[in-house]
Motif scaffolding. Sequence first.
Motif, mmCIF file in Angstrom:
data_model
loop_
_atom_site.group_PDB
_atom_site.id
_atom_site.type_symbol
_atom_site.label_atom_id
_atom_site.label_comp_id
_atom_site.label_asym_id
_atom_site.label_seq_id
_atom_site.Cartn_x
_atom_site.Cartn_y
_atom_site.Cartn_z
ATOM 1 N N VAL A 305 0.885 -1.219 -0.035
ATOM 2 C CA VAL A 305 0.218 0.033 0.097
ATOM 3 C C VAL A 305 0.962 1.235 0.022
ATOM 4 C CG1 VAL A 305 0.019 0.066 2.486
ATOM 5 C CG2 VAL A 305 -2.117 0.947 1.100
ATOM 6 N N THR A 306 0.359 2.410 -0.747
ATOM 7 C CA THR A 306 1.325 3.758 -0.572
ATOM 8 C C THR A 306 1.330 3.912 0.778
ATOM 9 O OG1 THR A 306 -0.870 4.733 -0.727
ATOM 10 C CG2 THR A 306 0.462 4.214 -2.856
ATOM 11 N N MET A 307 2.810 4.698 1.018
ATOM 12 C CA MET A 307 2.711 5.420 2.122
ATOM 13 C C MET A 307 1.741 6.456 2.499
ATOM 14 S SD MET A 307 5.210 5.497 4.518
ATOM 15 C CE MET A 307 6.317 4.931 3.701
ATOM 16 N N PRO A 308 1.186 6.565 3.839
ATOM 17 C CA PRO A 308 0.091 7.688 4.130
ATOM 18 C C PRO A 308 0.629 8.856 3.669
ATOM 19 C CG PRO A 308 0.532 6.151 5.817
ATOM 20 C CD PRO A 308 1.619 5.701 4.955
ATOM 21 N N ARG A 309 -0.562 9.643 3.610
ATOM 22 C CA ARG A 309 -0.323 11.087 3.151
ATOM 23 C C ARG A 309 -0.937 12.095 3.871
ATOM 24 N NH1 ARG A 309 -1.376 11.538 -2.217
ATOM 25 N NH2 ARG A 309 -1.476 14.017 -1.832
ATOM 26 N N ALA A 310 -0.482 13.391 4.025
ATOM 27 C CA ALA A 310 -1.311 14.376 4.641
ATOM 28 C C ALA A 310 -1.839 15.569 3.603
ATOM 29 C CB ALA A 310 -0.553 14.965 5.589
ATOM 30 N N THR A 311 -1.170 16.945 3.386
ATOM 31 C CA THR A 311 -1.361 17.683 2.457
ATOM 32 C C THR A 311 -0.773 17.203 1.165
ATOM 33 O OG1 THR A 311 0.372 19.073 3.338
ATOM 34 C CG2 THR A 311 -1.919 19.532 4.387
ATOM 35 N N GLU A 312 0.283 16.494 1.349
ATOM 36 C CA GLU A 312 1.200 15.852 0.148
ATOM 37 C C GLU A 312 1.321 14.545 0.381
ATOM 38 O OE1 GLU A 312 4.813 18.147 -0.512
ATOM 39 O OE2 GLU A 312 3.877 20.092 -0.209
ATOM 40 N N SER A 313 1.837 13.785 -0.753
ATOM 41 C CA SER A 313 2.199 12.390 -0.493
ATOM 42 C C SER A 313 3.410 12.336 0.376
ATOM 43 C CB SER A 313 2.708 12.070 -2.049
ATOM 44 O OG SER A 313 3.202 10.909 -1.826
ATOM 45 N N GLY A 314 3.400 11.144 1.006
ATOM 46 C CA GLY A 314 4.450 10.678 1.959
ATOM 47 C C GLY A 314 5.448 9.936 0.976
ATOM 48 N N GLY A 315 5.208 9.058 0.312
ATOM 49 C CA GLY A 315 6.153 8.239 -0.349
ATOM 50 C C GLY A 315 6.759 9.032 -1.470
ATOM 51 N N TRP A 316 7.854 8.439 -2.055
ATOM 52 C CA TRP A 316 8.592 8.840 -3.148
ATOM 53 C C TRP A 316 9.217 7.695 -3.725
ATOM 54 C CZ3 TRP A 316 10.092 9.580 2.115
ATOM 55 C CH2 TRP A 316 11.315 8.823 2.585
#
Length: 438
Positions: A305-316
């Motif tokens: 699953v993708t890294m959790p996010r907030a106002t922006e993406s957390g993953g890279w």
Amino acid sequence: MLKWKRSLTVLVATALMGSLAACGGGGDTKNTSEPTSTTAATTVASNEPVKLRIMWWGAQERHEATLAALDLYTKNNPNVTFEPEYSGMDGYLDKLSTQAAANNAPDIIQLDPGWTPDWAARNQLAELTPEVDVSKIDPKLLAGGQSAGKQYAVPLGSVAFGMIYDKAAMDKLGIANPANGWSWDDFFALAKESKAKLPSGQYFTKDYAGDYFAYSAFQYSKGKGTVITEDGKFNIDQATFLEWTTNFEELRNAEIVPPADVNSSDKEFDPQMDLMAAGKILLRLSFSNNYGSWDSLKPGAYALVTMPRATESGGWLKPSMYLAVSAGSKKIDEARKFINWFVNDPEAGKILKTLRGLPVNKDNATALESSMSDTDKVGMALLRATEKDGQTWTAGAGGWTNYIDKDWPYVRDQLSFKKITPQQAFDQLKEASTAYEK
């Protein structure tokens, strides 16, 4: 205690630099001049018998594929044989650094992208181009292996940073599965909701309060940028760090993350010691290319699953790792020739598959995607989901390797064992950073 440990790090680095200077590398960690070319000291590749030492880390599946690739290279080049040195990630950098300090580094070395700027700046690596063809590699992936405009390491793959979870266990316990695009609020809420369904001795995730990479993803997602700036400055946002560590403090007190002794016993990919493989946690950090290794431990049980996010993406997205030639090697030309084959040859690409990420050679990547296994497709799905708006990964300024690999784990363990508060953890990390800032 922290000051003593930093002093010890400086002593080790000083010894390392002295040894490198003695073998012609020169310079120190603050040297910003162009690295000295090692081309004149090399021996021209020939048909004379050559044995190349090569060192890498990884899980068993990567070891087996790499050994098969080495066998193929020797079959095609009978005068070249290999002395492989491979292990898990734990202790890898310490061993490699010790060998380099003794002027006994392997000819070919696998490097984490976070270490590469330091090794290039310290003149520990031989220049690779033009002997190594990089024409079919994305320039963004090449950048982290460059110094003073020259290529000292080449990327081996492109990967996405996300999470892996035990879907089979969560379904059995009646815990909702996370979904791509979820938020950090969702993450902490799901952790707390899982408490009522977790049997004794099982936990939601690791204690990531003091984990450098987990926190980096959180700060990224809050729009606060990198933990270390490109120009080598401390950039931990205090409010964001305290929010992160306080959230994990609540999980720790509620026994939703493992106690310190269990948390510190984790050894990734070890069938007995890996906390997720052993069934002690449900979710942990993972790169997209590692899915096959997880699946081999418990086939069909896991999902990404993708890294959790907030106002922006957390993953890279990032280069998975680099391959380089030690500046002190006496077989630099043969080592370059091998790296060019390892990165660009279609047959090598078929053997290595996605065990170091999606191949950086665009032709090899295209050929591989068309024949990917179902397992590889799972990792590719995370990569594609992340690349939509994933953060731009950067190695940051050189000279911070020990800060990431030594100072952060020291603070991490103190938090886990409840020896310091979140505020004290921030203060210690800020104080430690002064030894590295330019």
